[in-house]
Scaffold this motif. Sequence first.
Motif, short mmCIF file in Angstrom:
data_model
loop_
_atom_site.label_atom_id
_atom_site.label_comp_id
_atom_site.label_asym_id
_atom_site.label_seq_id
_atom_site.Cartn_x
_atom_site.Cartn_y
_atom_site.Cartn_z
N ARG A 101 58.71 39.00 -12.25
CA ARG A 101 59.41 38.20 -11.78
C ARG A 101 58.80 36.96 -11.49
O ARG A 101 58.61 36.17 -10.51
N ARG A 102 57.86 36.61 -12.58
CA ARG A 102 57.24 35.48 -12.38
C ARG A 102 57.84 34.04 -12.25
O ARG A 102 57.45 33.21 -11.51
N SER A 103 58.73 34.04 -12.90
CA SER A 103 59.88 32.77 -12.60
C SER A 103 60.06 32.64 -11.31
O SER A 103 60.19 31.62 -10.90
N ASP A 104 60.62 33.77 -10.60
CA ASP A 104 60.91 33.71 -9.39
C ASP A 104 59.66 33.39 -8.08
O ASP A 104 59.92 32.46 -7.19
N ARG A 105 58.69 33.78 -8.74
CA ARG A 105 57.37 33.42 -7.82
C ARG A 105 57.37 32.06 -7.98
O ARG A 105 56.89 31.29 -7.08
N HIS A 106 57.37 31.58 -9.17
CA HIS A 106 57.02 30.16 -9.39
C HIS A 106 58.01 29.15 -8.49
O HIS A 106 57.83 28.13 -7.87
N ASP A 107 59.49 29.72 -8.71
CA ASP A 107 60.48 28.76 -7.80
C ASP A 107 60.06 28.96 -6.33
O ASP A 107 60.22 27.96 -5.46
N LEU A 108 59.64 30.18 -5.75
CA LEU A 108 59.40 30.32 -4.45
C LEU A 108 58.34 29.46 -3.98
O LEU A 108 58.50 28.83 -2.97
N ARG A 109 57.19 29.50 -4.78
CA ARG A 109 55.96 28.65 -4.45
C ARG A 109 56.51 27.22 -4.57
O ARG A 109 55.96 26.34 -3.61
N SER A 110 57.42 26.72 -5.38
CA SER A 110 57.79 25.18 -5.45
C SER A 110 58.48 25.06 -4.16
O SER A 110 58.35 23.94 -3.61
N GLN A 111 59.32 25.94 -3.75
CA GLN A 111 60.05 25.53 -2.54
C GLN A 111 59.14 25.82 -1.03
O GLN A 111 59.41 24.91 -0.34
N LEU A 112 58.06 26.68 -1.16
CA LEU A 112 57.30 26.60 0.06
C LEU A 112 56.40 25.24 0.16
O LEU A 112 56.26 24.91 1.30
N ILE A 113 55.94 24.77 -0.98
CA ILE A 113 55.26 23.59 -1.16
C ILE A 113 55.99 22.48 -0.37
O ILE A 113 55.65 21.61 0.33
N TRP A 114 57.24 22.31 -1.07
CA TRP A 114 58.12 21.25 -0.69
C TRP A 114 58.26 21.31 0.77
O TRP A 114 58.51 20.27 1.42
N ALA A 115 58.66 22.46 1.21
CA ALA A 115 58.91 22.66 2.74
C ALA A 115 57.53 22.68 3.33
O ALA A 115 57.82 22.74 4.95
#
Length: 270
Positions: A101-115
Motif C-alpha cells: 500500500r505504498r500509494s496510500d502511505r504516500h497520500d497519507l504522508r502528503s496529507q500529514l505534511i499539509w496539515a
Amino acid sequence: MLNFLGLYVLGRSTAVYSGSVIDVFARVDASEEAVRSTLTRMVSRGLLSRQRQGRRVYFGLTARATEVLEDGARRIWDTGAVNRDWDGTWTLVGYSLPDSRRSDRHDLRSQLIWAGFGLLQNGLWIAPGQRDVIALVEPLGLTDHVTAFTAAAAKPTESADLVHRAFDIAGIREQYKAFLDRWDTARPLPTAPDDLARRLLLHTDWLQAIRRDPHLPAEHLPKDWPAIRAEQLFRRLDEDIRPEATRLAEEVLDEIPLAPSQTTHLPTDG
C-alpha cells in the motif's frame, strides 16, 4: 492550476472553457499541451468535471475540489503565518501500512505534511496543538490503520527540542526568504506580461512557502523569523494587483453555468 481555480472559479458555480484557461497559462509560459494534460489528470482524480457546449469543452469544480480549495483559502487567509496561541499540546499520529500500500502511505504522508505534521521518528508524526486527524484519514479510507492522541511534552523532552527534531526549520526559513527575495522589490516580477500572470505567480509562490510551514509555536522560533514580513508583503501585493488581475480574468475567461450532473469523460478538444 489549483491556485488559478481557487482565485477565479471557486465560489462561482461556473465551468470555464479550456481554451481560455490555456490563454491564462500562456502568460506564465505553460504550454497548451501541459495545460490540457493537467486538466485531464484532474478530471481522472475527481477534482474537475467536464461539460460540452457546442464544440467547446468546459471544466467545473467537483465537491472534492471545492473542499480542497476552501481548505487552501483558509490556510492562506485565516491561519496566519505565526502561531501565537499554542496551548502546549501536540497531536501525535502513528500508522502501519504494508509495502503493498505504498500509494496510500504516500497520500497519507502528503496529507500529514499539509496539515502541519512533522516526522519525529520512524512512524511517528507530530503537530502543535489539536488537529482533526479524522478529517485527514477518513477520505483516504485509512482510519483503521492510524493511531492518534494528544499529549504534552514531559521531562526530559522539551517542546523546543521537538520543534527542531521534527521540522526543517532552516528549510522553512529559506522558503520565506526565497519569497521575499523574489517579491520584495520596487517593481516585483517585471517580466510578467500583466497583473493576471503576476497574481497567479504570487499566489503560487506564497502557497509553496506556507505549505511547508507547520504553523509552529512562535515562542520556539527565532526572533527574526521571516514569515511575518513575508505574509505582510503577500497581502499588500495581492491587494495592489487584484483589481487589474480580476478585470483581465473577466475579460479572458469564457464561462458557462456549472451543470453538476454532467461529469462524463469527454475529449479535451476545443
